[in-house]
Motif scaffolding. Structure first.
Motif, PDB file in Angstrom:
ATOM      1  N   ALA A 174     -18.379   9.048 -20.470  1.00  0.00           N
ATOM      2  CA  ALA A 174     -17.358   8.020 -20.645  1.00  0.00           C
ATOM      3  C   ALA A 174     -16.030   8.461 -20.036  1.00  0.00           C
ATOM      4  N   LEU A 175     -15.674   9.758 -20.217  1.00  0.00           N
ATOM      5  CA  LEU A 175     -14.454  10.283 -19.608  1.00  0.00           C
ATOM      6  C   LEU A 175     -14.521  10.202 -18.089  1.00  0.00           C
ATOM      7  N   LEU A 176     -15.686  10.508 -17.529  1.00  0.00           N
ATOM      8  CA  LEU A 176     -15.853  10.442 -16.084  1.00  0.00           C
ATOM      9  C   LEU A 176     -15.688   9.012 -15.588  1.00  0.00           C
ATOM     10  N   THR A 177     -16.249   8.065 -16.305  1.00  0.00           N
ATOM     11  CA  THR A 177     -16.112   6.656 -15.918  1.00  0.00           C
ATOM     12  C   THR A 177     -14.650   6.232 -15.949  1.00  0.00           C
ATOM     13  N   THR A 178     -13.934   6.643 -17.018  1.00  0.00           N
ATOM     14  CA  THR A 178     -12.513   6.310 -17.133  1.00  0.00           C
ATOM     15  C   THR A 178     -11.714   6.945 -16.006  1.00  0.00           C
ATOM     16  N   ALA A 179     -12.001   8.234 -15.725  1.00  0.00           N
ATOM     17  CA  ALA A 179     -11.279   8.942 -14.664  1.00  0.00           C
ATOM     18  C   ALA A 179     -11.547   8.311 -13.304  1.00  0.00           C
ATOM     19  N   GLU A 180     -12.793   7.932 -13.041  1.00  0.00           N
ATOM     20  CA  GLU A 180     -13.121   7.308 -11.758  1.00  0.00           C
ATOM     21  C   GLU A 180     -12.455   5.947 -11.620  1.00  0.00           C
ATOM     22  N   SER A 181     -12.375   5.198 -12.722  1.00  0.00           N
ATOM     23  CA  SER A 181     -11.707   3.900 -12.695  1.00  0.00           C
ATOM     24  C   SER A 181     -10.222   4.063 -12.398  1.00  0.00           C
ATOM     25  N   ALA A 182      -9.574   5.032 -13.094  1.00  0.00           N
ATOM     26  CA  ALA A 182      -8.150   5.284 -12.855  1.00  0.00           C
ATOM     27  C   ALA A 182      -7.917   5.781 -11.437  1.00  0.00           C
ATOM     28  N   LEU A 183      -8.810   6.623 -10.935  1.00  0.00           N
ATOM     29  CA  LEU A 183      -8.681   7.147  -9.585  1.00  0.00           C
ATOM     30  C   LEU A 183      -8.833   6.034  -8.555  1.00  0.00           C
ATOM     31  N   SER A 184      -9.752   5.118  -8.814  1.00  0.00           N
ATOM     32  CA  SER A 184      -9.944   3.990  -7.908  1.00  0.00           C
ATOM     33  C   SER A 184      -8.706   3.106  -7.862  1.00  0.00           C
ATOM     34  N   ALA A 185      -8.113   2.865  -9.054  1.00  0.00           N
ATOM     35  CA  ALA A 185      -6.882   2.061  -9.097  1.00  0.00           C
ATOM     36  C   ALA A 185      -5.749   2.760  -8.362  1.00  0.00           C
ATOM     37  N   ARG A 186      -5.641   4.080  -8.528  1.00  0.00           N
ATOM     38  CA  ARG A 186      -4.595   4.837  -7.845  1.00  0.00           C
ATOM     39  C   ARG A 186      -4.804   4.826  -6.341  1.00  0.00           C
ATOM     40  N   ARG A 187      -6.059   4.863  -5.890  1.00  0.00           N
ATOM     41  CA  ARG A 187      -6.332   4.784  -4.456  1.00  0.00           C
ATOM     42  C   ARG A 187      -5.827   3.455  -3.885  1.00  0.00           C
ATOM     43  N   ASP A 188      -6.092   2.371  -4.616  1.00  0.00           N
ATOM     44  CA  ASP A 188      -5.625   1.057  -4.164  1.00  0.00           C
ATOM     45  C   ASP A 188      -4.107   1.022  -4.073  1.00  0.00           C
ATOM     46  N   GLU A 189      -3.440   1.577  -5.090  1.00  0.00           N
ATOM     47  CA  GLU A 189      -1.983   1.613  -5.087  1.00  0.00           C
ATOM     48  C   GLU A 189      -1.467   2.453  -3.923  1.00  0.00           C
ATOM     49  N   THR A 190      -2.127   3.579  -3.651  1.00  0.00           N
ATOM     50  CA  THR A 190      -1.711   4.444  -2.549  1.00  0.00           C
ATOM     51  C   THR A 190      -1.867   3.737  -1.212  1.00  0.00           C
ATOM     52  N   ARG A 191      -2.946   2.985  -1.059  1.00  0.00           N
ATOM     53  CA  ARG A 191      -3.135   2.229   0.184  1.00  0.00           C
ATOM     54  C   ARG A 191      -1.998   1.232   0.392  1.00  0.00           C
ATOM     55  N   ARG A 192      -1.623   0.553  -0.703  1.00  0.00           N
ATOM     56  CA  ARG A 192      -0.518  -0.418  -0.580  1.00  0.00           C
ATOM     57  C   ARG A 192       0.781   0.297  -0.198  1.00  0.00           C
ATOM     58  N   ARG A 193       1.016   1.467  -0.803  1.00  0.00           N
ATOM     59  CA  ARG A 193       2.224   2.232  -0.482  1.00  0.00           C
ATOM     60  C   ARG A 193       2.231   2.645   0.988  1.00  0.00           C
ATOM     61  N   VAL A 194       1.134   3.162   1.453  1.00  0.00           N
ATOM     62  CA  VAL A 194       1.038   3.591   2.851  1.00  0.00           C
ATOM     63  C   VAL A 194       1.288   2.416   3.783  1.00  0.00           C
ATOM     64  N   HIS A 195       0.716   1.262   3.448  1.00  0.00           N
ATOM     65  CA  HIS A 195       0.916   0.070   4.281  1.00  0.00           C
ATOM     66  C   HIS A 195       2.387  -0.328   4.303  1.00  0.00           C
ATOM     67  N   THR A 196       3.030  -0.229   3.137  1.00  0.00           N
ATOM     68  CA  THR A 196       4.459  -0.575   3.069  1.00  0.00           C
ATOM     69  C   THR A 196       5.288   0.367   3.933  1.00  0.00           C
ATOM     70  N   PHE A 197       4.991   1.697   3.820  1.00  0.00           N
ATOM     71  CA  PHE A 197       5.724   2.664   4.634  1.00  0.00           C
ATOM     72  C   PHE A 197       5.464   2.455   6.121  1.00  0.00           C
ATOM     73  N   TYR A 198       4.269   2.056   6.440  1.00  0.00           N
ATOM     74  CA  TYR A 198       3.960   1.792   7.841  1.00  0.00           C
ATOM     75  C   TYR A 198       4.829   0.653   8.358  1.00  0.00           C
ATOM     76  N   ARG A 199       4.957  -0.397   7.571  1.00  0.00           N
ATOM     77  CA  ARG A 199       5.784  -1.532   7.987  1.00  0.00           C
ATOM     78  C   ARG A 199       7.248  -1.128   8.094  1.00  0.00           C
ATOM     79  N   LEU A 200       7.688  -0.305   7.113  1.00  0.00           N
ATOM     80  CA  LEU A 200       9.074   0.153   7.179  1.00  0.00           C
ATOM     81  C   LEU A 200       9.324   0.994   8.415  1.00  0.00           C
ATOM     82  N   LYS A 201       8.348   1.852   8.734  1.00  0.00           N
ATOM     83  CA  LYS A 201       8.511   2.700   9.906  1.00  0.00           C
ATOM     84  C   LYS A 201       8.588   1.880  11.179  1.00  0.00           C
ATOM     85  N   ARG A 202       7.797   0.836  11.249  1.00  0.00           N
ATOM     86  CA  ARG A 202       7.799   0.001  12.440  1.00  0.00           C
ATOM     87  C   ARG A 202       9.148  -0.686  12.608  1.00  0.00           C
TER      88      ARG A 202
END
Length: 343
Positions: A56-84
């Motif tokens: 159950a802990l592994l499932t929770t950790a993987e879910s949180a990690l997946s959500a953080r990956r999505d957030e990181t992708r959005r951040r990277v995309h935002t920085f990319y636009r800012l850089k441009r």
């Protein structure tokens, strides 16, 4: 007495001791293996629960990690636009100092958020890796316990089969079957003498309350009565014998229960009777024998229906089948239990 008769008596005594010694050795080994198997079974349950919790802990950790990956992708995309657009241009396009400060605060907030996000991502990644490692360790430990449990159960089955073969061999020969009958009688006499007399100890429990339950006491275990109270002819030896209680056939390992409230006055191995529990109810005593595992200790107060132990075939049971030998005594004198038990 002639020397021949004396020699015969000595040989019979030696045979009886040998028979008892062999049976008791099997009983000790079987009880030891049973306790080890029960401990391993409990350990197996604990490890399975830990495995499920870590899964159950592994499932929770993987879910949180997946959500953080999505957030990181959005951040990277935002920085990319800012850089441009150009970070310098974003700052120096400010129309006034107030707008410049606002833009600087915005960029600093974005940078701090990304730093926190990176740390959170690393933390969640570490939690996920730790949970996965724990789960793998749990699986390995569980596999080891399961393998050891199978080994113990195989050894237990082997010992039970060897004991059954010994009992069948004893019953197949009239001379050894006669010795078993004699030893059972001697064991019953020894047990009766070992029980304190009513005038030497204060009875524990309410005699009147127990007497009022005559004909209504619950059966200690479900099953057919294979031998009733009183005299009988032993089928293996042809000798006259006496049963001080009743024998109830039940599956090996079935729980047997106290027929009334009382205090445990004996819990342990008794030669001939195997594993025994005795419960005092005022001047009345109930005895449960041939058990294969006890669940109460001497001095313990028990309630009607409480599990006292598990049905077995320890001691000098009449054959290799599991049974419960049940006695009811008044002032240490055996009574027929049948009229006391509910139909």
């Amino acid at each position: 007495m002639s020397l021949f008769a004396v020699g015969l008596v000595v040989l019979m005594a030696q045979d009886r001791r040998q028979i008892l010694g062999e049976i008791e050795a099997f009983d000790v080994q079987i009880l030891t293996l049973t306790q080890q198997a029960e401990a391993l079974d409990s350990r197996q349950d604990t490890l399975a629960a830990e495995r499920d919790a870590n899964a159950a802990l592994l499932t929770t950790a993987e879910s949180a990690l997946s959500a953080r990956r999505d957030e990181t992708r959005r951040r990277v995309h935002t920085f990319y636009r800012l850089k441009r657009r150009g970070l310098a241009r974003l700052l120096f396009d400010a129309e006034n100092p107030v707008d410049l400060r606002r833009r600087v605060r915005y960029l600093l907030a974005v940078i701090r958020a990304d730093e926190a996000g990176a740390r959170d991502y690393a933390s969640q990644l570490a939690a996920r890796q730790a949970a996965a490692a724990k789960l793998e360790a749990d699986a390995n430990a569980l596999a080891g316990v399961e393998a050891e449990l199978r080994t113990r159960l195989d050894a237990l089955q082997t010992e039970r089969e060897r004991r059954q073969a010994l009992i069948r061999d004893l019953q197949a020969r009239p001379e050894t079957a006669a010795l078993v009958v004699q030893e059972r009688a001697a064991a019953a006499t020894a047990l009766t003498r070992a029980i304190p007399t009513p005038d030497s100890v204060a009875p524990v429990g309410d005699a009147a309350a127990f007497r009022e339950e005559k004909g209504r006491l619950p059966r200690p275990v479900a099953g057919p009565v294979t031998r009733g109270f009183g005299a009988y002819v032993d089928p293996a030896s042809g000798l006259d014998a006496s049963n001080l209680g009743i024998d109830v056939s039940a599956a090996l390992g079935s729980p047997f229960r106290a027929v009334a409230d009382g205090v445990v006055t004996r819990s342990g191995y008794v030669r001939g009777y195997g594993q025994v529990v005795m419960v005092q109810h005022g001047p009345y005593t109930t005895l449960y024998a041939h058990a294969n595992g006890l669940r109460v200790a001497q001095g313990q107060a028990v309630r009607q229906g409480e599990v006292l132990g598990l049905v077995g075939n320890t001691g000098l049971a009449e054959d290799a089948e599991a049974r419960l030998h049940f006695e009811l005594r008044y002032n240490n004198t055996p009574q027929d239990p049948a009229p006391w038990l509910a139909r």
